[in-house]
Write a protein that holds these residues in place. Structure first.
Motif, short mmCIF file in Angstrom:
data_model
loop_
_atom_site.label_atom_id
_atom_site.label_comp_id
_atom_site.label_asym_id
_atom_site.label_seq_id
_atom_site.Cartn_x
_atom_site.Cartn_y
_atom_site.Cartn_z
N VAL A 8 0.97 -1.07 0.02
CA VAL A 8 0.10 0.08 -0.07
C VAL A 8 0.79 1.22 -0.15
O VAL A 8 1.74 1.13 0.79
N LEU A 9 0.57 2.09 -0.90
CA LEU A 9 1.28 3.64 -0.77
C LEU A 9 0.03 4.53 -0.66
O LEU A 9 -0.72 4.77 -1.49
N LEU A 10 0.41 5.30 0.55
CA LEU A 10 -0.54 6.68 0.76
C LEU A 10 0.17 7.64 0.57
O LEU A 10 1.42 7.94 0.79
N LYS A 11 -0.35 8.83 -0.31
CA LYS A 11 0.18 10.05 -0.34
C LYS A 11 -0.98 10.74 0.88
O LYS A 11 -2.08 11.09 0.57
N VAL A 12 -0.07 11.53 1.81
CA VAL A 12 -0.68 12.43 2.66
C VAL A 12 -0.32 13.59 2.83
O VAL A 12 0.91 13.93 2.96
N ALA A 13 -1.27 14.77 2.83
CA ALA A 13 -0.71 16.20 2.66
C ALA A 13 -1.08 16.56 4.29
O ALA A 13 -2.02 16.40 4.96
N ASP A 14 -0.03 17.29 4.80
CA ASP A 14 -0.12 17.70 6.04
C ASP A 14 -0.90 19.21 5.99
O ASP A 14 -1.23 19.70 5.30
N HIS A 15 -0.92 19.94 7.12
CA HIS A 15 -1.89 21.04 7.32
C HIS A 15 -1.14 22.01 6.43
O HIS A 15 -1.66 22.95 6.13
N SER A 16 0.22 22.07 6.25
CA SER A 16 0.76 23.09 5.20
C SER A 16 0.63 22.75 3.74
O SER A 16 1.35 23.75 2.85
N GLY A 17 0.26 21.68 3.58
CA GLY A 17 0.18 21.23 1.96
C GLY A 17 1.23 20.20 1.71
O GLY A 17 1.22 19.86 0.50
N GLN A 18 2.21 20.02 2.36
CA GLN A 18 3.35 19.40 1.91
C GLN A 18 2.97 17.76 1.93
O GLN A 18 2.37 17.23 2.83
N VAL A 19 3.17 17.01 0.91
CA VAL A 19 2.87 15.91 0.78
C VAL A 19 3.85 14.81 0.99
O VAL A 19 5.06 14.98 0.68
N LYS A 20 3.57 13.88 1.77
CA LYS A 20 4.48 12.62 2.01
C LYS A 20 4.02 11.24 1.92
O LYS A 20 2.55 11.10 1.71
N ASN A 21 4.94 10.48 1.11
CA ASN A 21 4.51 9.09 1.03
C ASN A 21 4.63 8.41 2.19
O ASN A 21 5.59 8.41 2.86
N LYS A 22 3.73 7.51 2.43
CA LYS A 22 3.71 6.46 3.32
C LYS A 22 3.45 4.92 2.91
O LYS A 22 2.33 5.01 2.02
N SER A 23 4.38 4.11 3.16
CA SER A 23 4.00 2.64 2.38
C SER A 23 4.45 1.71 3.52
O SER A 23 5.00 1.83 4.37
N PHE A 24 3.52 0.71 3.24
CA PHE A 24 3.44 -0.43 4.08
C PHE A 24 3.02 -1.77 3.29
O PHE A 24 2.51 -1.67 2.32
#
Length: 85
Positions: free
Chosen positions: A45-61
């Motif tokens: 699974v690959l998630l793309k998550v944006a934080d409150h500032s709009g920066q997108v980070k990838n989370k994979s598991f």
């Protein structure tokens, strides 16, 4: 759920992250350094998550098939609740 001590969000809770993209793929581990024949299915699974500032980070598991089925079931339950709001 009796005895559930997980935190719950209420209507006043602030969401700090936003799910931007959700990708998954089915894989099969066929061998490893210590085992010649695994034949072990998994879901990556690959998630793309944006934080409150709009920066997108990838989370994979990775998850086993039963874990992914439970994960999917929980997402369907969440979607059903959201539709009632």
């Amino acid at each position: 759920m009796e005895g559930c001590s997980e935190p719950r969000l209420d209507a006043k809770s602030e969401v700090t992250n936003q799910l931007v993209d959700f990708q998954w793929k089915l894989g099969m581990a066929v061998s490893s350094d210590s085992c010649r024949s695994l034949k072990y299915p998994y879901v990556a699974v690959l998630l793309k998550v944006a934080d409150h500032s709009g920066q997108v980070k990838n989370k994979s598991f990775e998850m086993t098939i039963p874990q992914f089925q439970n994960f999917y079931r929980q997402f369907k339950e969440i979607a059903a609740v959201i539709e009632t709001v």
